[in-house]
Structure formats: C-alpha cells, structure tokens
Design a protein around this motif. Structure first.
Motif, short mmCIF file in Angstrom:
data_model
loop_
_atom_site.label_atom_id
_atom_site.label_comp_id
_atom_site.label_asym_id
_atom_site.label_seq_id
_atom_site.Cartn_x
_atom_site.Cartn_y
_atom_site.Cartn_z
N ARG A 1 24.30 -5.80 -2.06
CA ARG A 1 24.26 -5.16 -0.74
C ARG A 1 23.86 -3.70 -0.91
NH1 ARG A 1 25.73 -6.22 4.31
NH2 ARG A 1 26.55 -4.58 5.68
N PHE A 2 22.94 -3.24 -0.05
CA PHE A 2 22.45 -1.87 -0.10
C PHE A 2 22.48 -1.25 1.29
CE2 PHE A 2 20.41 -4.26 -3.46
CZ PHE A 2 20.56 -3.44 -4.57
N GLY A 3 22.63 0.07 1.34
CA GLY A 3 22.59 0.75 2.63
C GLY A 3 21.21 0.72 3.24
N LEU A 4 20.16 0.88 2.41
CA LEU A 4 18.77 0.84 2.84
C LEU A 4 17.95 0.09 1.80
CD1 LEU A 4 18.28 4.62 3.79
CD2 LEU A 4 18.77 2.75 5.38
N VAL A 5 16.84 -0.49 2.22
CA VAL A 5 15.88 -1.09 1.31
C VAL A 5 14.53 -0.43 1.57
CG1 VAL A 5 14.60 -3.18 0.70
CG2 VAL A 5 17.06 -3.30 1.10
N LEU A 6 13.95 0.15 0.53
CA LEU A 6 12.65 0.81 0.62
C LEU A 6 11.66 0.03 -0.24
CD1 LEU A 6 13.89 4.50 0.25
CD2 LEU A 6 13.70 3.11 2.32
N GLY A 7 10.69 -0.59 0.40
CA GLY A 7 9.72 -1.40 -0.32
C GLY A 7 8.51 -0.58 -0.73
N ALA A 8 8.34 -0.41 -2.02
CA ALA A 8 7.16 0.28 -2.56
C ALA A 8 6.48 -0.65 -3.54
CB ALA A 8 7.57 1.59 -3.24
N ASP A 9 6.30 -1.90 -3.12
CA ASP A 9 5.85 -2.95 -4.03
C ASP A 9 4.41 -3.39 -3.78
OD1 ASP A 9 6.99 -3.83 -1.64
OD2 ASP A 9 7.67 -5.73 -2.45
N GLY A 10 3.57 -2.46 -3.37
CA GLY A 10 2.14 -2.66 -3.44
C GLY A 10 1.50 -3.42 -2.29
N LEU A 11 0.19 -3.64 -2.46
CA LEU A 11 -0.63 -4.29 -1.44
C LEU A 11 -0.05 -5.62 -0.98
CD1 LEU A 11 -3.35 -4.49 0.16
CD2 LEU A 11 -4.33 -5.52 -1.91
N HIS A 12 0.41 -6.43 -1.92
CA HIS A 12 0.96 -7.75 -1.60
C HIS A 12 2.50 -7.70 -1.57
CE1 HIS A 12 -3.07 -9.36 -1.99
NE2 HIS A 12 -3.16 -8.77 -3.18
N VAL B 1 3.00 11.68 -1.82
CA VAL B 1 3.28 12.52 -0.67
C VAL B 1 4.18 11.78 0.32
CG1 VAL B 1 2.26 13.67 1.34
CG2 VAL B 1 1.21 13.93 -0.91
N GLY B 2 3.87 10.48 0.54
CA GLY B 2 4.69 9.69 1.44
C GLY B 2 6.12 9.55 0.94
N ALA B 3 6.29 9.31 -0.35
CA ALA B 3 7.63 9.20 -0.92
C ALA B 3 8.39 10.52 -0.80
CB ALA B 3 7.55 8.77 -2.37
N TYR B 4 7.69 11.63 -1.00
CA TYR B 4 8.32 12.95 -0.84
C TYR B 4 8.80 13.14 0.59
CZ TYR B 4 8.64 18.03 -0.33
OH TYR B 4 9.06 19.30 -0.04
N ARG B 5 7.96 12.79 1.55
CA ARG B 5 8.35 12.93 2.96
C ARG B 5 9.52 11.99 3.30
NH1 ARG B 5 5.45 15.80 6.57
NH2 ARG B 5 3.36 16.54 6.00
N LEU B 6 9.44 10.76 2.83
CA LEU B 6 10.50 9.81 3.13
C LEU B 6 11.84 10.28 2.57
CD1 LEU B 6 11.59 7.13 4.16
CD2 LEU B 6 10.62 6.02 2.14
N ALA C 1 6.78 2.18 1.70
CA ALA C 1 6.11 3.38 1.21
C ALA C 1 4.94 2.97 0.33
CB ALA C 1 7.09 4.27 0.43
N GLY C 2 4.02 3.89 0.13
CA GLY C 2 2.87 3.63 -0.74
C GLY C 2 1.98 2.54 -0.19
N ASP C 3 1.33 1.80 -1.11
CA ASP C 3 0.39 0.76 -0.70
C ASP C 3 1.03 -0.30 0.17
OD1 ASP C 3 -1.67 1.98 -1.99
OD2 ASP C 3 -1.88 0.50 -3.60
N ALA C 4 2.30 -0.56 0.00
CA ALA C 4 2.97 -1.56 0.84
C ALA C 4 2.88 -1.19 2.31
CB ALA C 4 4.43 -1.70 0.43
N ALA C 5 2.91 0.11 2.60
CA ALA C 5 2.87 0.58 3.98
C ALA C 5 1.47 0.86 4.48
CB ALA C 5 3.70 1.86 4.11
N HIS C 6 0.61 1.42 3.60
CA HIS C 6 -0.65 1.97 4.12
C HIS C 6 -1.76 2.01 3.06
CE1 HIS C 6 0.82 5.40 1.90
NE2 HIS C 6 1.85 5.55 2.72
N CYS C 7 -1.88 0.97 2.26
CA CYS C 7 -2.93 0.96 1.24
C CYS C 7 -4.27 1.37 1.85
CB CYS C 7 -3.04 -0.42 0.61
SG CYS C 7 -4.37 -0.57 -0.60
#
Length: 307
Positions: free
Chosen positions: A46-57, A207-212, A187-193
């Motif tokens: 269990r996690f408070g938040l899940v941040l997906g930075a796992d790429g195009l797919h 830059v996106g990770a820094y902002r997040l 974040a990253g390609d998962a969000a906006h490749c």
C-alpha cells in the motif's frame, strides 16, 4: 548516454530509496487514503501515491487510465538503437547516411569504448507489430536495410543485430489531457513521450519530475493541487517539444530530391549560426524558467511507504 545519466540519478537519490528489480505492477486499487498495489512476484503493498515513470508502453498508465491505444500516436516511422564498434564512427560526431524514407547513422561520444548505431525507416503503423517481440524487431530492421551496401550500413547493421541490448520501437508520441487520476500520476514518456525525433526525452522527463516533486513538496499534502500545478507548469514545454515535423523531414527525407534540399540547407552558414544561437538560448534561459520549491520534509519511514 543513458547509463551515465542513470548513474548520476542513482548517486543523487542517496540511500533513502528502496529499489525493487525484476518485478512489475499488475493491479492498482485506489481508496480515499491510498493505493493498493499488486506485483507480479512480490506481495501486495500500500502506498500513499503511485507515480508511473515507466515509459512509452507504461503499465501504470494502462492500469489507471486505460488502453495505450487511446493515448499513443504513431508518427509514421520505426527506429532502432544498438551498440556498435567505436572505430565505425568519427570521434565526437554524429554521422547520418540517408536514403529515401530511411536513415542509418552512428554516434560516438568520445567518452565510451563503444559507439551507438541507429536506424530509422518510414512506415505506416504495422498491424501485427508487437513492441515486446525482439525477434520481430530484428527482422524488420534486417528487411529494411539488408540490401543496402553503401557507406558503413552493412557493418552497422551486423553490429546492431548482434547486440543483446538491441532496442527497437515505433516512433510515437503520448497525448493525454490529464496526467493524473486520483492518487496516481504519470511522468516522463509515460505521460508525454515526444518521441526520439524531438531530442528532448530526457529533458522533459527531468524537468517534469522536478516540477512534480516540487509541487508535492509545496502543496502540504494536497496531492490533487500538486498534480494540477504540475500539469499547468509543464504543459507548455511538452507542447513545444512534441512539434517534431521538421525534425523528421530533415532526418529522413521522403525522396532523393528532399535529401538534396536538406543537404544544401544544412551546409549554409546561416544554419550553423541559427544552431549556435539556439544552443545559447537553451543554456541561458532554461534554468530561469524553473521555479524554486521548498525542500520537502521527509516523513517517518514505514514499511511500504517507499518505492
């Protein structure tokens, strides 16, 4: 190179991070105060938040937002990257060999024992394409370039096909109206490749990770507010970098006439001046465009809180 970048990030993260390798997320179940996560091999957590930075797919994107076909836009090309012998490339140069609708090249940084070969070919979306089928990928590149004997294409192709870390995929972009849903964000390609043709994947991701991270630190626990500010602050840069039409036309001209026009333009002194001006603008303006955020106060460590 990617390995160098990962090494820098790993050292910067320090010891207060848990890494789990050889596993993947299989299910997400959101509640009002957390996300229950199932894994392919490890126990549920269990996690408070899940941040997906796992790429195009992205698996996180698929589980939280739906099928990737809703978000991925094919850009009419396929590409491959692989290791190649350093002697095939000129030190600290990127060399490209263009054919109508195809391009082979090599990049040598000067700091590594090996160079990087890369290939691009123009194609509409292939109906039977599977991004996980490496055997299919090798056949596609072989079919596209095996008959080409000019320049060093044959040597680069042989090196690429022999590389166990050979990488191939469709040239695609990810287009989403929102990068978050509930307690899950991307974040990253998962969000906006923006695709490799943008030359901006690492820039947008960092830059996106820094902002997040900064918005989460500034929001005082209000993740919904943080996710909204993250999207608002980062959206303009993403839109700009996803405008890649001219990049592809220059890299992979459709016709021989297009290649001659590209080569003529590239040799003009004005182009070199414009490129130098752009590099200077990026170097001087980018740091000023990012806000300063308050340092986050680490929460007490509990099993399941980090990942």
């Amino acid at each position: 190179m990617r390995g160098d970048l990962l090494g820098l990030l790993h050292r910067a993260a320090g010891d207060d991070v848990e890494y789990v390798f050889g596993d993947s997320v299989t299910a997400l179940r959101q509640t009002g105060d957390g996300v229950d996560v199932s894994f392919g091999h490890g126990p549920d957590r269990r996690f408070g938040l899940v941040l997906g930075a796992d790429g195009l797919h992205s698996t996180v994107r698929r589980l939280a937002f739906g099928s990737e076909s809703r978000f991925i836009r094919h850009k009419d090309h396929y590409f491959a990257f692989a290791d190649a012998p350093a002697e095939l490339g000129e030190d600290r140069w990127m060399t490209m060999y263009s054919l109508p609708g195809r391009m082979a090249g090599i990049y040598r940084s000067g700091n590594h024992h090996q160079a990087k070969a890369y290939f691009i070919f123009r194609s509409p979306e292939l109906p039977a394409y599977d991004h996980r089928d490496v055997g299919q990928h090798r056949r596609l590149i072989g079919d596209a370039f095996a008959a080409e004997t000019s320049w060093r294409t044959g040597e680069l192709l042989a090196a690429a096909l022999a590389d166990p870390d050979f990488y191939f995929d469709a040239l695609s972009q990810v287009r989403m109206d929102s990068w978050s849903t509930g307690r899950v964000a991307l974040a990253g390609d998962a969000a906006h490749c923006a695709s490799p043709a943008s030359g901006a994947g690492a820039e947008l991701a960092l830059v996106g990770a820094y902002r997040l991270a900064g918005e989460l630190a500034a929001a005082g626990g209000d993740h919904a507010l943080a996710f909204r500010r993250y999207r608002q602050g980062h959206r303009a840069a993403v839109r700009k970098k996803q405008q890649i039409g001219l990049n592809l036309s220059l890299m992979v001209p459709r016709t021989r006439t297009g290649r001659r026009v590209r080569d003529t333009l590239a040799s003009l002194p004005l182009m070199r001046i414009a490129a130098a001006a752009e590099r200077l603008a990026v170097a001087t303006d980018s740091p000023r465009s990012l806000p300063d955020y308050p340092a986050a106060t680490p929460a007490p460590s509990r099993r399941g809180d980090r990942g």
